[in-house]
Design an enzyme around this catalytic site. Structure first.
Site, PDB file in Angstrom:
ATOM      1  N   GLY A  89       0.830  -1.198   0.000  1.00 16.53           N
ATOM      2  CA  GLY A  89       0.000   0.000   0.000  1.00 16.53           C
ATOM      3  C   GLY A  89       0.865   1.248   0.000  1.00 16.53           C
ATOM      4  NE  ARG A  90      -1.418   7.108  -0.466  1.00 10.48           N
ATOM      5  CZ  ARG A  90      -2.410   7.941  -0.155  1.00 10.48           C
ATOM      6  NH1 ARG A  90      -3.643   7.631  -0.424  1.00 10.48           N
ATOM      7  NH2 ARG A  90      -2.144   9.082   0.437  1.00 10.48           N
ATOM      8  CD  GLU A  93       4.579   7.157  -0.644  1.00 14.28           C
ATOM      9  OE1 GLU A  93       4.232   8.334  -0.530  1.00 14.28           O
ATOM     10  OE2 GLU A  93       4.473   6.509  -1.701  1.00 14.28           O
ATOM     11  CB  CYS A 119       2.146  -4.791  -2.460  1.00 17.95           C
ATOM     12  SG  CYS A 119       1.412  -3.514  -3.482  1.00 17.95           S
ATOM     13  CG  HIS A 120       4.143  -0.139  -3.305  1.00 19.16           C
ATOM     14  ND1 HIS A 120       3.027  -0.632  -3.955  1.00 19.16           N
ATOM     15  CD2 HIS A 120       4.701   0.768  -4.143  1.00 19.16           C
ATOM     16  CE1 HIS A 120       2.900  -0.031  -5.137  1.00 19.16           C
ATOM     17  NE2 HIS A 120       3.906   0.811  -5.278  1.00 19.16           N
ATOM     18  CE1 TYR A 139       1.138  -2.603  -9.221  1.00 21.24           C
ATOM     19  CE2 TYR A 139       2.737  -0.808  -9.297  1.00 21.24           C
ATOM     20  CZ  TYR A 139       1.569  -1.405  -9.756  1.00 21.24           C
ATOM     21  OH  TYR A 139       0.849  -0.811 -10.763  1.00 21.24           O
TER      22      TYR A 139
END
Length: 200
Positions: A89-90, A93, A119-120, A139
């Protein structure tokens, strides 16, 4: 499995399926899962986001759930845990900017305890400097970052559902690989050692 604790690192706009599914699956297997987020306490929540693949050039994002934190980040001692889960997800980061997050991740690699990432999520592993020479997927948009960090890119299939195992690391491309991702992680935390292998 009393006393067998798993740590899960999350933050606001973590991917919904990648947080909720492993939390519930590991709890069902009898593990205690401590979901934590920097600057938040047990009993608080983080917002999740639902990412999907709907024929645009990248994933779409929709509001998800309020995901409960079951422990307090500042009180976490990584030595108390037998495994680590990092959803995508976000949130990765910005979680990777937290020095204590990176120290926690490094502990799991130094001690060779199982780590599940999807994913991320590998963005955090890249920042922690633990991927050189390891097979890792995620991802597709983070492939250049993984290669620059010295990882061996695990190619993704058309459905973004494949999973790789390399030593203590289990990595998945997206939530579509959740069942196999958790199956392989559960084998590692149960002490079943398959050595260096991968599932494509």
């Amino acid at each position: 499995m009393p006393g067998k604790k798993i740590l899960m690192l999350v933050g606001d706009y973590v991917e919904d399926y990648e947080a909720i599914f492993p939390f519930q699956a590991l709890t069902m297997l009898g593990y205690t899962v401590h979901s934590v987020s920097p600057n938040k306490w047990a009993g608080e929540t983080v917002r999740t986001a639902v990412h999907d693949f709907e024929k645009e050039q990248t994933y779409s994002e929709k509001p998800g759930h309020n995901f409960l934190l079951t422990a307090t980040f500042d009180k976490v001692d990584p030595q108390d845990y037998i495994g680590l889960v990092i959803p995508g997800g976000r949130s990765p980061e910005y979680l990777r900017l937290n020095e204590r997050v990176l120290k926690i991740v490094q502990h799991f690699f130094i001690t060779n305890k199982p780590v599940a990432v999807t994913c991320h999520g590998p963005q955090i592993l890249i920042a922690a400097g633990v991927l050189r020479g390891k097979i890792c997927t995620g991802y597709p948009g983070i492939k250049p970052d993984l290669l620059l960090a010295g990882a061996i890119w695990g190619e993704v299939n058309e459905t973004l559902s494949n999973v790789y195992v390399d030593g203590n690391l289990v990595s998945a491309a997206s939530w579509r690989g959740n069942p196999e991702w958790m199956r392989q992680f559960a084998r590692l935390i149960a002490g079943i050692d398959y050595g260096q292998s991968y599932t494509a």
